[in-house]
Design an enzyme around this catalytic site. Structure first.
Site, PDB file in Angstrom:
ATOM      1  CB  SER A  90      40.985  -4.981  30.145  1.00 32.03           C
ATOM      2  OG  SER A  90      40.433  -4.670  28.900  1.00 32.03           O
TER       3      SER A  90
ATOM      4  CG  ASP B 203      39.212  -7.780  25.587  1.00 28.94           C
ATOM      5  OD1 ASP B 203      39.697  -6.629  25.521  1.00 28.94           O
ATOM      6  OD2 ASP B 203      38.564  -8.185  26.572  1.00 28.94           O
TER       7      ASP B 203
END
Length: 448
Positions: free
Chosen positions: A99, A243
């Site tokens: 991430s 995301d």
């Protein structure tokens, strides 16, 4: 949380805390677990870290050795893996990404057949297998050995899905995209170009070592300057696996996750699409958001920090939107996870349908200054439950009243207490944080 799996998968420094042996055993277990009564079909995506290729090959070796067929999306976003899994009936999906972490970290996120994060009980079984001294999972042989298929078409279908969600052309809108040298680099510009935007990109040239490095949603100042210097209408910054999304208005102001929830939640209420008239937030959301929602008559719920908890609440109560300050925003009608590119399309929809600048849409919201300090302590529970610490926290809460708040919580992964204060001014935030940190220190809880 387990020994290896946290709230967002198995994550750590590549070949230090997360090794190729770990990845191989994860693959071995998943191929076996999902292939008990049929040949398992599993899809894999990855971000742009150099180590992502290494982990991809290791996972593939484990999966195919257990008999699973593997489909490779290559460099793509976490939400695209979730979309492909649930729309094309895969047994599960794997995203190789850490991430927003630096390039030398990596992670393995596992998504079940419904597009949700893997169930904790299955994660526990994987951990048991990783730590077991004997390998009791049989190897596939002969025609039962799994195969690997290039599945870039799955990513392309996801791109088509995103484009189909737009309600208007983006023609003549000048949009800046900071792709964080990560997963968004393969998708975001193509989506905005297809919708007619004048698209300007930065940090869109990944080399395996520059993901999240002074770019993306964790270094939003770069996009702020770029939007202002180039006279753009709006900017969107993603994190490494896309995301998350943070936005920049035409004046260079940051539109964080709280403001995005306000923008989209209010718009959904006006259109009769806000289920239960409720937005799901976390305990870290700003008091300014709650005051603005009160003015609109919109209800809200608070969960623990983590998009996992936001989504669980949304599913349990049939809510349509929820998210975090960091830019994880979930639209349950369209996705089962935070999706940065989808979030940016939803913001564009509000701007175009209202024919308004982004700065005008949020002008009625006053975001309170917020200060968060991490205090390293010997024992989190002892420090937080110390009577003197509890007393100062209560004193600060009383003094802030309805015009601020204090939140002291334990880190889930570090020997840290997080002390957060919101108040009308930065000076007040610092004053009250210092008061609490001072007591924690004076009571002998601080690690030297």
């Amino acid at each position: 949380m387990g020994k290896y799996f946290g709230t967002d998968g198995f994550r750590g420094e590549a070949n230090v805390e997360l090794t190729v042996e770990h990845a191989y055993k994860v693959g071995r277990f998943l191929g076996y677990y999902y292939g008990k009564d049929h040949k398992a079909n599993i899809v894999i995506g990855k971000d742009t870290r150099r180590s992502s290729y290494m982990f991809e090959y290791s996972l593939v070796a484990g999966l195919t050795a257990s008999g699973a067929d593997v489909y490779l999306l290559h460099v793509t976003t976490t939400p695209s893996v979730s979309y492909v899994v649930r729309s094309e009936n895969f047994d599960c999906g794997i995203m190789i990404s850490a991430s927003h972490n630096p390039y030398y970290d990596n992670g393995i996120k596992i998504i079940n057949g419904n597009g949700f994060k893997l169930e904790p009980e299955v994660e526990s079984l994987i951990e048991e297998y990783i730590d077991s001294e004997s390998d009791n999972i049989p190897f596939a042989t002969k025609e039962n050995i799994g195969k690997t298929t290039d599945y870039a078409m799955g990513r392309n279908r996801y791109i088509g899905y995103l484009i189909s969600l737009a309600t208007r052309s983006f023609k003549q809108v000048k949009v800046g995209l900071d792709c964080a040298n990560g997963s968004a680099s393969t998708i975001a510009k193509g989506v905005f170009d297809a919708l007619g935007a004048k698209t300007f990109t930065i940090h869109n040239e990944p080399n395996g070592l520059n993901i999240n490095t002074n770019c993306g949603s964790t270094h939003i100042e770069n996009l702020q300057k770029y939007v202002v210097d180039n006279g753009l209408d709006v900017g969107f910054a993603y994190d490494g696996d896309a995301d998350r999304c943070l936005a920049i208005d035409e004046k260079g102001n940051i539109i964080d996750g709280d403001l995005i929830l306000y923008i989209c939640g209010r718009y959904m209420k006006e259109r009769g699409e806000l289920n239960n008239n409720t937005i799901v937030t976390t305990i870290m959301s700003n008091i300014g958001l709650y005051k603005a929602l009160d003015e609109l008559g919109i209800s809200y719920e608070r969960t623990a920090v983590g998009d996992k908890y936001v989504f669980e609440n949304m599913m349990a109560n049939n809510h349509s939107i929820g998210g975090e300050q960091s830019g994880h925003v979930i639209f349950s009608k369209h996705a089962t996870t935070g999706d940065g590119i989808l979030t940016s399309l939803k913001i564009m929809e509000v701007m175009l349908e209202k024919k308004s600048k982004l700065s005008d849409i949020v002008k009625e919201v006053t975001i309170y200054p917020q200060l968060l300090v991490n205090v390293r302590v010997k024992n989190k529970k002892d420090a937080k439950e110390d009577p003197k610490v509890a007393e100062i926290i209560e004193k600060v809460a009383d003094e802030l009243g309805d015009n601020g708040r204090i939140l002291v919580r334990e880190s889930g992964t570090e020997p840290v207490l997080r002390v957060m204060v919101e108040a009308k001014t930065d000076e007040m935030c610092k004053k009250y944080v210092d008061m609490v940190v001072g007591v924690i220190d004076n009571q002998g809880h601080t690690l030297c």
